[in-house]
Write a protein that holds these residues in place. Structure first.
Motif, PDB file in Angstrom:
ATOM      1  N   VAL A   1       0.833  -1.208   0.000  1.00  0.00           N
ATOM      2  CA  VAL A   1       0.000   0.000   0.000  1.00  0.00           C
ATOM      3  C   VAL A   1       0.866   1.256   0.000  1.00  0.00           C
ATOM      4  O   VAL A   1       0.584   2.227  -0.725  1.00  0.00           O
ATOM      5  CB  VAL A   1      -0.952  -0.015   1.218  1.00  0.00           C
ATOM      6  N   ALA A   2       1.931   1.246   0.794  1.00  0.00           N
ATOM      7  CA  ALA A   2       2.822   2.408   0.825  1.00  0.00           C
ATOM      8  C   ALA A   2       3.545   2.590  -0.496  1.00  0.00           C
ATOM      9  O   ALA A   2       3.735   3.720  -0.969  1.00  0.00           O
ATOM     10  CB  ALA A   2       3.834   2.243   1.960  1.00  0.00           C
ATOM     11  N   ALA A   3       3.963   1.507  -1.123  1.00  0.00           N
ATOM     12  CA  ALA A   3       4.689   1.592  -2.392  1.00  0.00           C
ATOM     13  C   ALA A   3       3.775   1.973  -3.545  1.00  0.00           C
ATOM     14  O   ALA A   3       4.209   2.603  -4.511  1.00  0.00           O
ATOM     15  CB  ALA A   3       5.383   0.266  -2.685  1.00  0.00           C
ATOM     16  N   ALA A   4       2.499   1.572  -3.469  1.00  0.00           N
ATOM     17  CA  ALA A   4       1.577   1.819  -4.579  1.00  0.00           C
ATOM     18  C   ALA A   4       1.405   3.317  -4.849  1.00  0.00           C
ATOM     19  O   ALA A   4       1.392   3.748  -6.001  1.00  0.00           O
ATOM     20  CB  ALA A   4       0.228   1.172  -4.283  1.00  0.00           C
ATOM     21  N   ALA A   5       1.284   4.086  -3.774  1.00  0.00           N
ATOM     22  CA  ALA A   5       1.098   5.530  -3.960  1.00  0.00           C
ATOM     23  C   ALA A   5       2.292   6.142  -4.681  1.00  0.00           C
ATOM     24  O   ALA A   5       2.131   6.995  -5.561  1.00  0.00           O
ATOM     25  CB  ALA A   5       0.883   6.199  -2.604  1.00  0.00           C
ATOM     26  N   GLY A   6       3.504   5.707  -4.333  1.00  0.00           N
ATOM     27  CA  GLY A   6       4.696   6.234  -4.988  1.00  0.00           C
ATOM     28  C   GLY A   6       4.792   5.834  -6.449  1.00  0.00           C
ATOM     29  O   GLY A   6       5.396   6.548  -7.258  1.00  0.00           O
ATOM     30  N   ALA A   7       4.203   4.681  -6.792  1.00  0.00           N
ATOM     31  CA  ALA A   7       4.241   4.208  -8.177  1.00  0.00           C
ATOM     32  C   ALA A   7       3.052   4.702  -8.994  1.00  0.00           C
ATOM     33  O   ALA A   7       2.929   4.365 -10.179  1.00  0.00           O
ATOM     34  CB  ALA A   7       4.281   2.674  -8.203  1.00  0.00           C
ATOM     35  N   GLY A   8       2.168   5.481  -8.368  1.00  0.00           N
ATOM     36  CA  GLY A   8       0.992   5.976  -9.072  1.00  0.00           C
ATOM     37  C   GLY A   8      -0.086   4.934  -9.261  1.00  0.00           C
ATOM     38  O   GLY A   8      -0.966   5.076 -10.107  1.00  0.00           O
ATOM     39  N   VAL A   9      -0.040   3.867  -8.470  1.00  0.00           N
ATOM     40  CA  VAL A   9      -1.011   2.781  -8.572  1.00  0.00           C
ATOM     41  C   VAL A   9      -2.033   2.910  -7.451  1.00  0.00           C
ATOM     42  O   VAL A   9      -1.691   3.288  -6.322  1.00  0.00           O
ATOM     43  CB  VAL A   9      -0.307   1.409  -8.501  1.00  0.00           C
ATOM     44  N   ASN A  10      -3.273   2.607  -7.741  1.00  0.00           N
ATOM     45  CA  ASN A  10      -4.326   2.631  -6.738  1.00  0.00           C
ATOM     46  C   ASN A  10      -3.991   1.635  -5.626  1.00  0.00           C
ATOM     47  O   ASN A  10      -3.863   0.437  -5.875  1.00  0.00           O
ATOM     48  CB  ASN A  10      -5.655   2.251  -7.404  1.00  0.00           C
ATOM     49  N   PRO A  11      -3.830   2.084  -4.376  1.00  0.00           N
ATOM     50  CA  PRO A  11      -3.484   1.168  -3.288  1.00  0.00           C
ATOM     51  C   PRO A  11      -4.500   0.044  -3.093  1.00  0.00           C
ATOM     52  O   PRO A  11      -4.137  -1.056  -2.681  1.00  0.00           O
ATOM     53  CB  PRO A  11      -3.432   2.075  -2.056  1.00  0.00           C
ATOM     54  N   VAL A  12      -5.773   0.320  -3.374  1.00  0.00           N
ATOM     55  CA  VAL A  12      -6.799  -0.721  -3.218  1.00  0.00           C
ATOM     56  C   VAL A  12      -6.550  -1.856  -4.200  1.00  0.00           C
ATOM     57  O   VAL A  12      -6.606  -3.037  -3.838  1.00  0.00           O
ATOM     58  CB  VAL A  12      -8.211  -0.126  -3.413  1.00  0.00           C
ATOM     59  N   ALA A  13      -6.256  -1.509  -5.451  1.00  0.00           N
ATOM     60  CA  ALA A  13      -5.982  -2.537  -6.461  1.00  0.00           C
ATOM     61  C   ALA A  13      -4.745  -3.343  -6.087  1.00  0.00           C
ATOM     62  O   ALA A  13      -4.723  -4.579  -6.210  1.00  0.00           O
ATOM     63  CB  ALA A  13      -5.807  -1.890  -7.827  1.00  0.00           C
TER      64      ALA A  13
END
Length: 476
Positions: free
Chosen positions: A388-400
């Motif tokens: 979840v923390a990495a997803a935001a940095g990668a521009g990916v929806n954390p839920v997905a």
């Protein structure tokens, strides 16, 4: 205490990580609380992997260490046990005890499998029956125990076709594990994921939303896995010829009737179960929390006039160690985020990674994680906060990303010790033939890439159509 080579290696790795974190000047940008959190997290993870100690004991020790050192407040630690998702699971187990007591699950299985006239029909009807049990019994180990008598009855009927019995011994745990993603209460890991998402992003996933996202994946993956089991464990001649499963054969292994009119307790329990599931699914319409609905159902299921199980017997079926484990690991996840440790861990990720590549790495790591961490809940406790923390940095929806990680972590079929349902069917009672480790490895070689590819397909193509976009900026 004598340590094995594997335990010694993991202990050295954990202590080395703690030593590095203790040296001033290392890991620039990492505060004192974050260093303590990472040290506790590293020790707990290595203990989950290698130590011959109960997972719950390790999680409670880690939560206590974080509280004593001041990283977590005592209120935060204890509040996780009173979370709504924990109450949802407690009440779901009471409901499951009521369903098990009446024998409704046995009736449903008998109704489906007795209609099979060929081997492939038997396989897919059995798969459909096991998927349905995800709505009645919350834990994969509980569903495996509930399904074991049905398997024994099928094995007795097909005693002269040994390969089919071996195939069914592998089919039952495989489908039970993969179909758990159908519902929010299918595994404790799901509730951990929901808790992490709520803490880190404020995003709430209720029973109905999880059902919409998880049920299609559960149905498709279960039936694909059924075909994989059938093709990897039987030959063409094994699949030829009709099969005939009789109600009498199933009745021999059931303490409750599997045919005939429903008894009044069965009628009441079926009506209650259907009402609870409908209310869970209709949460967006009435706005009542799934935990409150489950609590009402548990009270009715254990009531003197209408119930089918006593409250103390229903509560006795609740896996309290698992709930304590969930609460402690949720607190660890809170500490990992609030201390800044999670952000520091993912801060060194290379930029410009395409969303599909990020999700592919998440799915691959989560699929392989069962080789290191045997507990499904422990895998989600370790992976989901970081994902979840990495997803935001990668521009990916954390839920997905969190859903993809949790769904992929449901694959744990490589070794008999990788999951309790697999271990249960690896040594069934009554001398029934079962699968060998090589059968499990052969299936894993086919099913692991198939399962990972399917989860990635859902994350990239199906879930966006159901309201979970891949990209962070495209959220409504």
């Amino acid at each position: 205490m004598n340590l094995s080579l594997r335990q010694t290696v993991w202990l050295c790795l954990a202590l080395s990580a703690c030593a590095v974190l203790a040296v001033p000047g290392t890991a620039p940008g990492l505060g004192g609380e974050a260093r303590l959190t990472l040290a506790v997290f590293a020790l707990a993870t290595c203990a989950w992997i290698a130590a011959p100690v109960d997972d719950t004991y390790i999680a409670l020790g880690a939560g206590l260490a974080l509280t004593v050192t001041g990283v977590l407040s005592a209120d935060t630690l204890f509040a996780t046990l009173g979370d709504a998702t924990v109450w949802l699971l407690i009440c779901a187990f009471v409901l499951a005890a009521a369903v098990t007591r009446t024998g409704l699950a046995g009736r449903a299985a008998a109704f489906l499998v007795t209609g099979a006239r060929s081997v492939r029909q038997l396989v897919h009807l059995t798969t459909a029956a096991l998927v349905v049990t995800a709505f009645a019994v919350p834990a994969t180990s509980g569903r495996a125990a509930l399904a074991l008598p049905v398997f024994l009855a099928l094995a007795r009927t097909l005693a002269d076709r040994r390969r089919l019995v071996v195939m069914l011994a592998l089919l039952f745990p495989t489908v039970i594990l993969l179909s758990a993603v159908a519902t929010l209460i299918g595994a404790g890991a799901h509730l951990i994921t929901v808790g992490v998402l709520l803490e880190q992003t404020g995003e709430s996933i209720g029973f109905a939303r999880w059902l919409v996202l998880g049920l299609p994946l559960a149905v498709v993956s279960s039936h694909l896995a059924a075909e994989a089991v059938l093709l990897t464990t039987t030959r063409r001649e094994d699949r030829r010829g009709p099969v005939k499963i009789t109600l009498d054969a199933l009745q021999e292994h059931s303490a409750t009737p599997v045919s005939g009119p429903l008894s009044p307790p069965e009628q009441r329990c079926l009506l209650l179960l259907c009402t609870v599931v409908v209310l869970w699914c209709a949460e967006p319409l009435h706005g009542v929390s799934p935990a409150v609905v489950a609590l009402i159902g548990a009270v009715v299921a254990s009531s003197p006039a209408l119930g089918t199980v006593r409250m103390k017997d229903g509560l006795r079926s609740v896996p309290w160690p698992m709930l304590l484990f969930m609460a402690a690991t949720t607190a660890m996840g809170v500490a990992l985020v609030d201390s800044g440790a999670a952000g520091w861990l993912v801060g060194g990720m290379p930029g410009g990674v395409p969303p599909w590549a990020f999700l592919a790495v998440v799915v691959a790591v989560s699929t392989a994680a069962h080789l290191v961490l045997q507990s499904r809940s422990a895998r989600s406790s370790v992976l989901v906060p970081l994902v979840v923390a990495a997803a935001a940095g990668a521009g990916v929806n954390p839920v997905a990303a969190a859903l993809a990680s949790t769904a992929a972590a449901g694959f744990c079929h490589t070794l008999p010790a990788s999951a309790k349902p697999v271990a249960l069917f690896a040594e069934p009672p009554d001398g029934v033939p079962t699968f060998a480790p090589r059968d499990l490895l052969r299936l894993s070689a086919v099913l692991a890439p198939l399962s990972a590819a399917l989860v990635l397909l859902f994350a990239l193509a199906v879930w966006p159509l159901l309201g979970v976009p891949v990209l962070l900026e495209s959220q409504p």
